[in-house]
Design an enzyme around this catalytic site. Structure first.
Site, PDB file in Angstrom:
ATOM      1  CB  CYS A  80      -1.022  -0.063   1.137  1.00  0.00           C
ATOM      2  SG  CYS A  80      -1.899   1.493   1.458  1.00  0.00           S
ATOM      3  CB  CYS A  86      -3.396   4.414   6.289  1.00  0.00           C
ATOM      4  SG  CYS A  86      -5.157   3.893   6.523  1.00  0.00           S
ATOM      5  CB  CYS A 168      -8.310   0.669   1.079  1.00  0.00           C
ATOM      6  SG  CYS A 168      -7.968  -0.473   2.344  1.00  0.00           S
ATOM      7  CD  GLN A 276     -16.931 -12.825  13.187  1.00  0.00           C
ATOM      8  OE1 GLN A 276     -15.837 -11.932  12.829  1.00  0.00           O
ATOM      9  NE2 GLN A 276     -17.273 -13.257  14.329  1.00  0.00           N
ATOM     10  CG  PHE A 305     -21.563 -12.555  23.644  1.00  0.00           C
ATOM     11  CD1 PHE A 305     -21.806 -11.348  24.105  1.00  0.00           C
ATOM     12  CD2 PHE A 305     -21.048 -13.602  24.596  1.00  0.00           C
ATOM     13  CE1 PHE A 305     -21.676 -10.937  25.559  1.00  0.00           C
ATOM     14  CE2 PHE A 305     -20.929 -13.285  25.920  1.00  0.00           C
ATOM     15  CZ  PHE A 305     -21.002 -12.012  26.266  1.00  0.00           C
ATOM     16  CG  ASP A 353     -26.997  -6.001  28.947  1.00  0.00           C
ATOM     17  OD1 ASP A 353     -25.873  -6.356  28.693  1.00  0.00           O
ATOM     18  OD2 ASP A 353     -27.024  -4.950  29.250  1.00  0.00           O
ATOM     19  CB  CYS A 400     -12.614  -9.817  18.570  1.00  0.00           C
ATOM     20  SG  CYS A 400     -13.698  -8.946  19.851  1.00  0.00           S
TER      21      CYS A 400
END
Length: 444
Positions: A80, A86, A168, A276, A305, A353, A400
């Site tokens: 890139c 960036c 990009c 995802q 989740f 929740d 994650c």
């Protein structure tokens, strides 16, 4: 981070780089600075670099590479042209196979340092497409008066600024190659100062842009977006307010969905829904998780989740019953619709929740054999502390954020009698420092 008030001396210095930090920067200890740690963007372990200071704090300094005097054999030329400015991806200078090695190392370091746990086995790293993979994201938009132009892109390494992107390569080509066209389009609009961001999302058959606008669009601007969409194959949504304000501009009906062929499942979604990011890695991840869970036809599985049902619906093809729980009521509604559309009557969904007390929730008392969870960056400790964990034979945890996974792994192993059977990294975001991972726990 508290930085010193003294004027920063930006004189470049020479230093050896010894390690790679969790956010992809080189780590050095400067001579003459009492061994104080400096984090250097664009530097790799084993290199001798010239670096320019960018920030100072009490405990560490920050700098950027301005010259490589002795290069690592793992250094490659970034693809890139915006690398180093960036912040969209910070590891393009590291050979691709070594990026995932670094991420495995970050994962294991977090498990040992934060959770005080070590897996019995390290899972082989899971990889997918390395370029053109990003099917969901958000571009910042800014009209810069000094440059007399509109910028569209990700944030720079200095997050006060928006990167002026010409392309990009990590974003799907239909979007990544059209960033200058987007910038030029907005620059010619009446409301060019009223658009702070554009969200993009791609299904298998359509690509959608959601335009956040702070003032009503003029009829001229609305028509410009429609013409752009027709010329370049986009669906356009407008967002004048919060998430609930999103409405289609053109066309009125947009078939946003993605298919999981291995499971004969199709998941429909809306333009601001979570999916995802990496489609090829997602399919591998689902198969990986189902296999690691050792899902059997008689099992009852709890999926926490669960989102749109990314894991829930494939599991429903395998087990007797699966229950998905998710905090976003809109995603739960879409998950129920997806189950019905795919003819899966053994999947139930609840909105809850999971950071709050759920001990009286009906799904909490149903009794399950196995648990799969894919929490946000904050992890799952609140709900883990409420679950009847003794009833679960096996847990698969998709993460994650390695720090919150490590904390939760420590709780499961050191306080709840589980064994960390295996863990490994998954490269959901190639060329970035983001670490996706998966861990397997068994009751001792």
């Amino acid at each position: 981070m508290a930085r010193t008030r003294n004027r920063l001396d930006r004189t470049p210095f020479q230093t050896a780089v010894t390690d790679l930090s969790h956010d992809g920067r080189g780590v050095a200890r400067r001579d003459g600075e009492g061994g104080k740690v400096t984090f250097i963007s664009g530097a790799l372990p084993g290199e001798l670099v010239r670096a320019e200071p960018t920030a100072r704090s009490r405990h560490f300094d920050e700098a950027k590479t301005v010259g490589v005097l002795e290069a690592s054999p793992q250094r490659v030329t970034p693809r890139c042209p915006h690398f180093g400015v960036c912040a969209g991806c910070v590891l393009q200078h590291l050979e691709e196979s070594q990026q995932i090695v670094a991420k495995q190392r970050v994962l294991m370091d977090n498990l040992e340092r934060i959770g005080h746990v070590t897996p019995q086995a390290v899972l082989p790293a899971l990889t997918g497409d390395n370029w053109g993979y990003r099917r969901k994201g958000r571009f910042s938009v800014r009209r810069v008066e000094k440059k007399d132009k509109t910028l569209v892109g990700f944030r720079e390494l200095d997050p006060r600024f928006v990167a002026d992107l010409s392309v990009c390569y990590t974003v799907i080509p239909q979007i990544g190659e059209k960033i200058p066209l987007l910038a030029a389009l907005i620059e010619g609009m009446d409301g060019k100062r009223d658009i702070p961001q554009i969200e993009f999302i791609a299904g298998d058959d359509a690509v959608a842009l959601t335009i956040r606008h702070m003032q009503p669009l003029s009829e001229r601007d609305r028509q410009a977006w429609i013409t752009f969409a027709q010329e370049h194959g986009f669906a356009i949504f407008l967002q004048p307010g919060g998430v609930d304000s999103v409405q289609p501009l053109w066309p009125q009906e947009v078939p946003l969905s993605f298919r999981l062929p291995q499971w004969d499942v199709e998941l429909a979604f809306r333009p601001l829904d979570f999916i995802q990011v990496n489609a090829s890695l997602n399919q591998k991840m689902i198969a990986h998780a189902v296999a690691l869970l050792e899902a059997k036809p008689d099992d009852r599985v709890l999926d926490l989740f669960c989102g749109l049902g990314n894991f829930t619906l494939p599991l429903a093809r395998v087990v007797r019953e699966v229950v998905g729980v998710e905090g976003d009521a809109g995603l739960v509604a879409r998950a129920k619709e997806n189950a019905q559309r795919n003819g899966l009557d053994n999947a139930q969904f609840y909105a809850a929740d999971l950071t709050q007390d759920q001990r009286s929730a009906p799904w909490m008392r149903q009794g399950f054999d196995k648990l799969l969870l894919d929490p946000p960056r904050s992890g799952a400790l609140e709900v883990l502390q409420q679950l009847p964990l003794k009833t679960f034979q096996r847990i698969v945890y998709v993460s994650c954020h390695p720090g919150s996974l490590a904390r939760d792994a420590g709780y499961l192993v050191n306080e709840q009698g589980f064994t960390l059977v295996s863990a490994g990294a998954m490269d959901m975001f190639p060329h970035t420092a983001h670490v996706e991972s998966i861990a397997v726990f068994e009751r001792r």
